[in-house]
Design an enzyme around this catalytic site. Structure first.
Site, mmCIF file in Angstrom:
data_model
loop_
_atom_site.group_PDB
_atom_site.id
_atom_site.type_symbol
_atom_site.label_atom_id
_atom_site.label_comp_id
_atom_site.label_asym_id
_atom_site.label_seq_id
_atom_site.Cartn_x
_atom_site.Cartn_y
_atom_site.Cartn_z
ATOM 1 N N ALA A 168 13.190 2.532 -45.459
ATOM 2 C CA ALA A 168 14.006 2.755 -46.651
ATOM 3 C C ALA A 168 15.100 3.740 -46.251
ATOM 4 C CB ALA A 168 13.143 3.353 -47.746
ATOM 5 N N GLY A 180 9.563 1.178 -44.846
ATOM 6 C CA GLY A 180 9.891 0.022 -45.686
ATOM 7 C C GLY A 180 10.167 -1.237 -44.882
ATOM 8 N N GLU A 230 6.836 -2.579 -44.109
ATOM 9 C CA GLU A 230 6.289 -3.035 -45.397
ATOM 10 C C GLU A 230 6.912 -4.369 -45.814
ATOM 11 O OE1 GLU A 230 7.116 0.899 -47.102
ATOM 12 O OE2 GLU A 230 5.060 0.902 -47.838
ATOM 13 N N GLU A 239 6.050 7.566 -42.864
ATOM 14 C CA GLU A 239 6.387 8.297 -44.098
ATOM 15 C C GLU A 239 5.807 9.706 -44.159
ATOM 16 O OE1 GLU A 239 5.687 5.112 -43.953
ATOM 17 O OE2 GLU A 239 6.921 3.964 -45.362
HETATM 18 N N1 COA Z 1 17.434 5.687 -43.380
HETATM 19 C C1 COA Z 1 18.730 6.014 -43.273
HETATM 20 N N2 COA Z 1 19.413 5.998 -42.134
HETATM 21 C C2 COA Z 1 18.742 5.627 -41.022
HETATM 22 C C3 COA Z 1 17.378 5.275 -41.045
HETATM 23 C C4 COA Z 1 16.724 5.308 -42.303
HETATM 24 N N3 COA Z 1 15.447 4.962 -42.440
HETATM 25 N N4 COA Z 1 16.973 4.982 -39.786
HETATM 26 C C5 COA Z 1 18.069 5.128 -39.000
HETATM 27 N N5 COA Z 1 19.119 5.517 -39.746
HETATM 28 C C6 COA Z 1 20.489 5.808 -39.289
HETATM 29 C C7 COA Z 1 20.587 7.156 -38.587
HETATM 30 O O1 COA Z 1 20.709 8.203 -39.525
HETATM 31 C C8 COA Z 1 21.821 6.936 -37.755
HETATM 32 O O2 COA Z 1 22.953 7.057 -38.585
HETATM 33 P P1 COA Z 1 24.253 7.908 -38.077
HETATM 34 O O3 COA Z 1 24.708 7.188 -36.835
HETATM 35 O O4 COA Z 1 25.210 7.789 -39.217
HETATM 36 O O5 COA Z 1 23.766 9.284 -37.808
HETATM 37 C C9 COA Z 1 21.730 5.467 -37.350
HETATM 38 O O6 COA Z 1 20.862 4.856 -38.295
HETATM 39 C C10 COA Z 1 21.157 5.255 -35.968
HETATM 40 O O7 COA Z 1 19.902 5.897 -35.905
HETATM 41 P P2 COA Z 1 19.489 6.963 -34.771
HETATM 42 O O8 COA Z 1 18.421 7.843 -35.324
HETATM 43 O O9 COA Z 1 20.705 7.626 -34.228
HETATM 44 O O10 COA Z 1 18.902 5.972 -33.651
HETATM 45 P P3 COA Z 1 17.837 6.332 -32.533
HETATM 46 O O11 COA Z 1 17.822 5.190 -31.610
HETATM 47 O O12 COA Z 1 18.085 7.692 -31.975
HETATM 48 O O13 COA Z 1 16.424 6.408 -33.307
HETATM 49 C C11 COA Z 1 14.743 5.653 -34.857
HETATM 50 C C12 COA Z 1 15.886 5.258 -33.888
HETATM 51 C C13 COA Z 1 14.325 4.381 -35.590
HETATM 52 C C14 COA Z 1 13.566 6.220 -34.080
HETATM 53 C C15 COA Z 1 15.272 6.721 -35.861
HETATM 54 O O14 COA Z 1 16.495 6.237 -36.411
HETATM 55 C C16 COA Z 1 14.326 7.022 -36.995
HETATM 56 O O15 COA Z 1 13.344 7.711 -36.807
HETATM 57 N N6 COA Z 1 14.637 6.503 -38.218
HETATM 58 C C17 COA Z 1 13.877 6.782 -39.392
HETATM 59 C C18 COA Z 1 12.580 6.025 -39.397
HETATM 60 C C19 COA Z 1 11.766 6.343 -40.624
HETATM 61 O O16 COA Z 1 11.262 7.438 -40.791
HETATM 62 N N7 COA Z 1 11.619 5.351 -41.507
HETATM 63 C C20 COA Z 1 10.817 5.479 -42.685
HETATM 64 C C21 COA Z 1 11.637 5.844 -43.845
HETATM 65 S S1 COA Z 1 10.620 6.017 -45.300
#
Ligand code: COA
Length: 260
Positions: free
Chosen positions: A66, A112, A115, A135
């Site tokens: 999400a 999400g 999910e 989460e």
């Molecule tokens: N919500 C909003 N933005 C998200 C996102 C999310 N769930 N997951 C990734 N993004 C965005 C990042 O903020 C980043 O945006 P920016 O370039 O404007 O800063 C972009 O997507 C790229 O992500 P980034 O974190 O730079 O890539 P990465 O390869 O370093 O890491 C992940 C990849 C998936 C490990 C990391 O993005 C992450 O942990 N995301 C969140 C996962 C999460 O907790 N999901 C559950 C949400 S309830």
């Protein structure tokens, strides 16, 4: 229908929905959830469409969760309503569609995103995919069915571990858990989804819809899945597809199901 965050392609009886916010790793903001809901409903109403494939754009993510930026300042009420509405318009909708939905998990499927993949009828993954419910690392719990569908798919113990540790598992681990059915290369992911869709399309869409409902009945409170199965089995005998399927078998030819 015009969409900002998803791409819908139709090719005869096959539809593909691609979540298309690659710069945000296809994170599910409200608009994307609403567009997905509209697209799924539209395809469900289209009697020509027999299978839907759901995937993410880019090589990195199916859906990274999400949209955290969108809900970071939500109140208790807003949080509850986010989950409630999401269940209604998308996650439960997908699970209960009559049209089979295959999730082609092409990269991160987190929160999400996992999910959503779990709400689909089954999942396949590319070997770079990583799956998890992170989460609790953000101070919330899975809110789009993760606490319910993950134990259904992988068993309570593994689900508890994945949820509590908030760690990601690899595609091969997901396969060994029963969370995805196949693991393939990135290039082969959509061709495999299409091949499976082709096999599904050879069968009676009416019977498949009834089977989806009967399988899902096992997971609904206060519903006896065996009763639902018996009822739907009986109903099958009144369909044109049943007449055609049994006649074709007896005439030693391939069935051409009319779809009613
Ligand atoms: N919500 C909003 N933005 C998200 C996102 C999310 N769930 N997951 C990734 N993004 C965005 C990042 O903020 C980043 O945006 P920016 O370039 O404007 O800063 C972009 O997507 C790229 O992500 P980034 O974190 O730079 O890539 P990465 O390869 O370093 O890491 C992940 C990849 C998936 C490990 C990391 O993005 C992450 O942990 N995301 C969140 C996962 C999460 O907790 N999901 C559950 C949400 S309830």
């Amino acid at each position: 229908m015009k969409f900002n965050n998803i791409i819908v392609k139709k090719n005869d009886a096959l539809a593909q929905i691609t979540i298309n916010r690659p710069k945000k790793l296809n994170a599910l903001n409200k608009e994307t959830i609403s567009e997905l809901s509209d697209a799924f409903q539209d395809l469900e109403e289209n009697s020509k469409i027999k299978v839907i494939i759901l995937t993410g754009s880019g090589e990195k993510a199916f859906v990274a969760g999400a949209d955290i930026a969108e809900f970071a300042n939500f109140s208790v009420e807003e949080g509850s309503s986010l989950a409630q509405k999401g269940h209604e318009i998308l996650f439960d909708l997908v699970e209960n569609l009559s049209t089979p939905v295959i999730a082609a998990v092409n990269g991160f499927a987190l929160g999400g995103g996992l999910e959503l993949a779990m709400a689909c009828h089954f999942r396949i993954a590319s070997d770079n995919a990583k799956m998890g419910l992170p989460e609790v690392s953000l101070g919330v719990i899975p809110g789009y069915g993760g606490t319910q569908r993950l134990p259904q798919l992988v068993g309570k113990g593994k689900a508890m571990e994945m949820i509590m540790t908030a760690t990601m598992i690899s595609a091969n681990e997901a396969k060994s858990y029963g969370l995805v059915n196949y693991v393939t290369t990135q290039e082969e992911l959509l061709p495999l989804a299409e091949k499976l869709a082709g096999k599904i399309m050879q069968n009676s869409s009416v019977a498949i819809s009834a089977a989806i409902k009967a399988v899902n009945a096992n997971f609904k409170d206060g519903v006896n899945g065996f009763d639902r199965e018996i009822e739907a089995f009986g109903v099958s005998f009144g369909t044109e597809d049943f007449k055609e399927g049994t006649t074709a078998f007896l005439e030693k030819r391939k069935a051409k199901f009319p779809g009613n």
